[in-house]
Enzyme design. Structure first.
Site, PDB file in Angstrom:
ATOM      1  N   ASP A  90       0.808  -1.226   0.000  1.00 34.01           N
ATOM      2  CA  ASP A  90       0.000   0.000   0.000  1.00 34.01           C
ATOM      3  C   ASP A  90       0.839   1.273   0.000  1.00 34.01           C
ATOM      4  O   ASP A  90       2.000   1.289   0.389  1.00 34.01           O
ATOM      5  CB  ASP A  90      -0.957   0.021   1.202  1.00 34.01           C
ATOM      6  CG  ASP A  90      -0.254  -0.112   2.544  1.00 34.01           C
ATOM      7  OD1 ASP A  90       0.740  -0.863   2.630  1.00 34.01           O
ATOM      8  OD2 ASP A  90      -0.677   0.551   3.512  1.00 34.01           O
ATOM      9  N   GLU A 148      -0.665  -1.860   5.177  1.00 39.24           N
ATOM     10  CA  GLU A 148       0.252  -1.831   6.319  1.00 39.24           C
ATOM     11  C   GLU A 148       0.129  -0.514   7.059  1.00 39.24           C
ATOM     12  O   GLU A 148       0.370  -0.434   8.257  1.00 39.24           O
ATOM     13  CB  GLU A 148       1.699  -2.048   5.848  1.00 39.24           C
ATOM     14  CG  GLU A 148       2.712  -2.234   6.970  1.00 39.24           C
ATOM     15  CD  GLU A 148       3.137  -0.939   7.634  1.00 39.24           C
ATOM     16  OE1 GLU A 148       3.259  -0.914   8.877  1.00 39.24           O
ATOM     17  OE2 GLU A 148       3.330   0.068   6.940  1.00 39.24           O
TER      18      GLU A 148
HETATM   19 NI    NI Z   1       6.515   1.135   5.545  1.00 37.23          NI
END
Ligand code: NI
Length: 402
Positions: A90, A148
């Site tokens: 991401d 994340e």
């Molecule tokens: Ni990172």
């Protein structure tokens, strides 16, 4: 299928040479991903891109644990361990300020943490290992994880959906702009902190600023709360136990002659030690309760646990340290200190011993030294080749083929 036939010997040096030859391809993938960043839980095109490349590689069992994540299993057909390799995919809600040909084409989104690099490196690893499938042992499971950057994160969700079932060891890496390219950092034990968050609304009594005695001033009380919270680190916790308490938001008031009714404070708490972590919320609340009640205000306190701390398995760290020494030479290892940053790689470490490595990606002379999450964050792309060779050598070592 497990067969009795022993796999023919695989020469690690040969595969590492192939890894180097693959470097231009990895850079191409990284630039393609960099141009089309997608933020947490919206990685639809990114997941499609990854899946397409995995299909071209062939010989994999590809699945989609969640809408925007991808998993690929490479089964060798020979008995052996199951090694998981994780890449986060991401981007961040940041407007890129770099003037490069492959700059972000998505308004307000940018790969400003290097996850485009992580994804490309692991795609490189799949390419190499799939070529040598017959010579491998066990299974390698590649986890292309979404989200994340946004709590509760994607890792926890993927673990819940079973991606770690049967996994013996898990490895991952982070490109690190604060470390010179060419260096690798491996930290045994606590490596990254648990990033918890808290918020507190202090309610007093609003009124005219010229008649403060008729009010209960949440700003003056809030200022005392912020000061008193500093005592958690300086006076309540053992100085040898790392902890951060940062108040990062203080929102109150509308104009110069009105004492507002309430004030809003929020911030983050970072710890490594799980036991200490559980005691900090009560410390915060006791202080908030004491200060607000002393001045007649009330409060609403909210504490939100974030990711668990990243704690690298010491034995596995020692093993991978010798892999780095063997592959790159002793000079590559950097004596890195733990960071108070957080990472949801920790979710995988709940299920199997794991090591999260830091791959130097900075280059001060070239102006590549902006911190992660900065609109001018960049990596020295030579780090991609180093990351790929690290993961290749590490995976082959753990599979027991080296
Ligand atoms: Ni990172």
């Amino acid at each position: 299928m497990t067969t009795a036939t022993p796999s023919p010997a695989l020469d690690t040096a040969t595969v590492l040479l192939e890894a180097q030859q693959l470097a231009p391809q990895v850079i191409d993938w990284r630039r393609a991903l960099h141009q089309k960043p997608e933020v947490a839980f919206q990685e639809h095109e990114t997941a499609r891109f990854i899946r397409q490349i995995l299909e071209q590689i062939g010989g994999l069992e590809i699945s989609r644990p969640t809408e925007t994540s991808v998993m690929a299993r490479l089964r060798s057909g020979h008995a052996g361990p199951v090694i998981a390799v994780r890449a986060d995919i991401d981007a961040l809600p940041i407007q890129e300020e770099n003037d490069v040909a492959y700059r972000s084409q998505s308004e307000g989104a940018m790969h400003a943490c290097g996850h485009d690099g992580h994804t490309s490196i692991v795609l490189g690893l799949v390419t190499l290992l799939a070529r040598h499938r017959d010579q491998l042992r066990g299974e390698v499971r590649f986890l292309f994880q979404h989200a994340e950057e946004l709590s509760p994160g994607g890792a926890e969700e993927m673990v819940r959906l079973g991606v770690m079932d049967g996994v013996d060891q898990v490895i991952g890496l982070h490109l690190w702009s604060g470390m010179p390219v060419g260096r690798i950092g491996l930290i045994a034990g606590p490596a990254m902190a648990a990033p918890d968050t808290f918020s507190c609304t202090i309610t007093g009594k609003g009124g005219h600023a010229a008649m403060p005695h008729d009010t209960i001033d949440p700003i003056a009380i809030g200022a005392q709360v912020v000061s008193a919270l500093q005592h958690v680190v300086s006076r309540l916790v053992d100085p040898l136990d790392p902890v951060v308490v940062s108040v990062t938001q203080f929102i109150a008031g509308t104009t110069h002659n009105v004492v507002p009714e309430s004030a809003y404070l929020a911030g983050t708490v970072r710890t490594f030690d799980p036991a200490l972590r559980t005691t900090v919320p009560a410390m915060l609340e006791r202080i908030i309760h004491g200060v607000t009640s002393a001045f007649g205000a009330t409060y609403a306190f909210h504490y939100e646990p974030g990711y668990r701390p990243v704690i690298n398995d010491p034995a596995l760290t020692a093993r991978l340290t010798s892999v780095v020494m063997r592959t790159f030479g002793a000079d590559t290892m950097i004596d890195m200190r733990p960071t108070m940053g957080g990472e949801d790689f920790s979710a995988y470490q709940q299920r199997a011993p794991g090591v999260f490595a830091f791959i130097g990606a900075g280059n001060v002379e070239a102006g590549i030294d902006f911190p992660h999450h900065h609109p001018r964050f960049q990596i020295d792309e030579r780090a991609l080749d180093i990351g790929l060779r690290y993961l290749t050598a590490a995976t082959l070592d753990l599979l027991g083929t080296a």
